[in-house]
Every structure is written in C-alpha cells, then in structure tokens.
Design an enzyme around this catalytic site. Structure first.
Site, PDB file in Angstrom:
ATOM      1  N   HIS A 171     -35.723 -63.668 -42.798  1.00 53.43           N
ATOM      2  CA  HIS A 171     -36.720 -62.762 -42.254  1.00 53.43           C
ATOM      3  C   HIS A 171     -36.257 -62.329 -40.862  1.00 53.43           C
ATOM      4  O   HIS A 171     -36.038 -63.169 -39.998  1.00 53.43           O
ATOM      5  CB  HIS A 171     -38.082 -63.443 -42.175  1.00 53.43           C
ATOM      6  CG  HIS A 171     -38.710 -63.641 -43.521  1.00 53.43           C
ATOM      7  ND1 HIS A 171     -38.161 -64.451 -44.486  1.00 53.43           N
ATOM      8  CD2 HIS A 171     -39.840 -63.122 -44.064  1.00 53.43           C
ATOM      9  CE1 HIS A 171     -38.929 -64.421 -45.563  1.00 53.43           C
ATOM     10  NE2 HIS A 171     -39.947 -63.628 -45.329  1.00 53.43           N
ATOM     11  N   GLY A 214     -49.424 -63.900 -44.156  1.00 53.63           N
ATOM     12  CA  GLY A 214     -48.076 -63.858 -44.713  1.00 53.63           C
ATOM     13  C   GLY A 214     -47.241 -62.708 -44.185  1.00 53.63           C
ATOM     14  O   GLY A 214     -47.734 -61.768 -43.547  1.00 53.63           O
ATOM     15  N   HIS A 215     -45.941 -62.774 -44.496  1.00 50.56           N
ATOM     16  CA  HIS A 215     -44.976 -61.817 -43.958  1.00 50.56           C
ATOM     17  C   HIS A 215     -45.289 -60.381 -44.361  1.00 50.56           C
ATOM     18  O   HIS A 215     -45.581 -60.086 -45.498  1.00 50.56           O
ATOM     19  CB  HIS A 215     -43.551 -62.201 -44.383  1.00 50.56           C
ATOM     20  CG  HIS A 215     -43.364 -62.308 -45.861  1.00 50.56           C
ATOM     21  ND1 HIS A 215     -42.364 -63.047 -46.436  1.00 50.56           N
ATOM     22  CD2 HIS A 215     -44.042 -61.787 -46.906  1.00 50.56           C
ATOM     23  CE1 HIS A 215     -42.417 -62.961 -47.744  1.00 50.56           C
ATOM     24  NE2 HIS A 215     -43.423 -62.197 -48.049  1.00 50.56           N
ATOM     25  N   GLY A 216     -45.225 -59.508 -43.367  1.00 49.62           N
ATOM     26  CA  GLY A 216     -45.390 -58.082 -43.625  1.00 49.62           C
ATOM     27  C   GLY A 216     -46.822 -57.638 -43.884  1.00 49.62           C
ATOM     28  O   GLY A 216     -47.051 -56.463 -44.189  1.00 49.62           O
TER      29      GLY A 216
END
Length: 296
Positions: A171, A214-216
């Site tokens: 990431h 969470g990511h994004g």
C-alpha cells in the site's frame, strides 16, 4: 513509463505491444492519468475505461484487443499486475512519488511526537494529537482536527494476492483527515493501496473508539460513526450519515447521503440516500422491525 521497462523487473511477462502508462488501476476506473490494468477473461473487455492505455492479459485475449493498447503478456495477469504494483511501490522513484519533511502547522497540541513519521506528513493548524498516536507517511490532517490516544493513521491495508501464490499487496497511498474531524481512542484508518489515492474522512465527521476504516474508503462530511464499526475498503459513505455501534459495511459499497445504519447491522448492498437499514443482512429498518415483531 513504458511496459518494456518492466520486463527485467517482473518474472514471466513479455511485451506483445509496447505502451506507456502513469499508474496502475482496475479496468473500469476513470482518471486523468493513463492506466495499466489487467484482464483475466475476454468478457471484461467491455469494462475498460477510456483511461486504460495498457493491459496485462494472456495471448488469446491479446489477439482480440484493439491495436491502440499497450499489451503485456502473462499466463496469470492478476498475479503479474500485483507483482508490478509491489515493485513500483518499493521503488517510489518509478511512481514519481516525492518526499518532503513533515510539516506541522501553528497552535497544535501534540502530546508525543515519537509516533509521527518524520517525512510525508502534513498537519494543519490547531490540531490536537494525544499520546501514543501513530501517524505513518502520506497522511494529511487538516485544521482543527482531534486525534485521540491510540489512533493509527496510515496503517497497511489488508489485501493479499491468492492466485498463483499468496503474498501481501503493498500500500503506497495515503490518508486525508478533514477539517474539524475527531477520531477517538484506538481507531485504525488504513492508507489507500495506489499512490494517487487516499482514504478520506470528510470534514466535521466524528469517529468513536475502536473503529476500523479500510484502505481507500471515502467517508463524507458530518458523519457520526459509533464504536466498533467496520467500514470495508473502497467503500463510499455519503454526507450526514449515522453508522451505529458494531455496524459492518462490506468493501466496495456505496452508502448514500443521510443514511442511517442501525446498531449491529451487516451491510452487503448499496444503500440509497435517506434510507434507514437494520439487521443481518441489513434491510429497510421498518421492514426489519415488522419482521421482528412477527416472530416474537
């Protein structure tokens, strides 16, 4: 960057038609930059956005793609896509990612600076950061935000490649915390996967203890997110939403403006503007209450 520059860096790929790209992304994404993506099946050709200039695919699909695309051949396009992504993340010069010394604005209250990365962090004015906060690289905190003890901003997202072999997907995106946001104790907000992307918490949103974003994910303005809630990666939460205690929102969903998600709900489908939902799996709140009354 040209596809041909990757051949010596990634195993088991070859160039069918050279091309240039700026970033990696999924086939349907629409951005101003040129995208390298992958296709595992010809049925996904119709999903290609106008931003796609280069594609990783097998020889069969390569033969039916238009000549305008740069094409990289691979027997496992998904695997090669993430190997390329990891390679570029580890060498940020390839992704043209600039580094800078961390910037801290005026009138900030920072109880302990040990957990703040010395580079690629921007902290605005009048920000409060309590003890034992960890702020990784590529985090931006705008004015008047409050970050309580134990918060982790910019942690690694949870994504692994499972096709061919299992490995962690790097990431190298960021996190942006909006103006007048409050993030309470022991909450984790993961950074986005791609370098051009951020996990975003909109201005005046308030996040309770032990929440995971969470990511994004993109959280809108003036939302209230209660303790133990989980917002899956790449989800989009509208403005003025209520997310109750221990709510779970699956990844990649869209929650409309002014939505209300009741305590303990498990959300697996998109939610329209102004809707109130309950239950596991979550349905319209009034229908859920009617059903519960019918079985009591």
């Amino acid at each position: 960057m040209k596809l041909s520059e990757l051949v010596n860096k990634i195993e088991n790929i070859s160039i069918y038609n050279d091309g240039e790209f700026d970033n990696l992304d999924y086939s349907s994404s629409k951005t101003k930059s040129r995208i390298l993506t992958f296709i595992n099946d010809e049925k996904y050709i119709h999903t290609l956005s106008e931003s796609v200039t280069c594609i990783i695919c097998d020889a069969k699909i390569a033969k039916i793609l238009p000549d305008k695309y740069g094409i990289c051949l691979s027997d496992n396009p998904r695997l090669s896509f993430y190997l390329i992504h990891n390679c570029l993340c580890r060498d940020l010069n390839l992704y043209n990612k600039e580094e800078f010394e961390t910037i801290i604005g005026d009138n900030c209250i920072i109880r302990d600076r040990k957990g703040i990365s010395r580079k690629n962090v921007i902290i605005g004015n009048n920000v409060t950061i309590e003890e034992n906060v960890i702020i990784r690289e590529n985090v931006k905190i705008l004015d008047d935000a409050v970050i309580r003890s134990g918060v982790i901003l910019g942690g690694e997202g949870f994504q692994f490649n499972k096709e061919g072999r299992t490995f962690f997907i790097e990431h190298c995106g960021g996190v942006e915390i909006g103006r007048n946001v409050e993030v309470q104790y022991n909450t984790c907000i993961d950074k986005a996967m791609f370098p051009w992307d951020n996990t975003i918490i909109g201005e005046e949103t308030k996040i309770d203890n032990l929440v995971h974003v969470g990511h994004g994910a993109k959280v809108g303005k003036r939302c209230l997110i209660a303790a133990n809630a989980l917002i899956g990666g790449s989800s989009i939460i509208g403005n003025d939403c209520w997310i109750g205690v221990s709510v779970t929102i699956s990844n990649g969903l869209i929650v409309g403006n002014n939505a209300s998600i009741k305590i303990g709900a498990v959300v697996t489908t998109n939610i329209a503007d102004g809707s109130a939902v309950s239950g596991n799996f979550a349905i319209e709140h009034s229908k859920f209450i009617k059903f519960i009354k019918s079985i009591r």
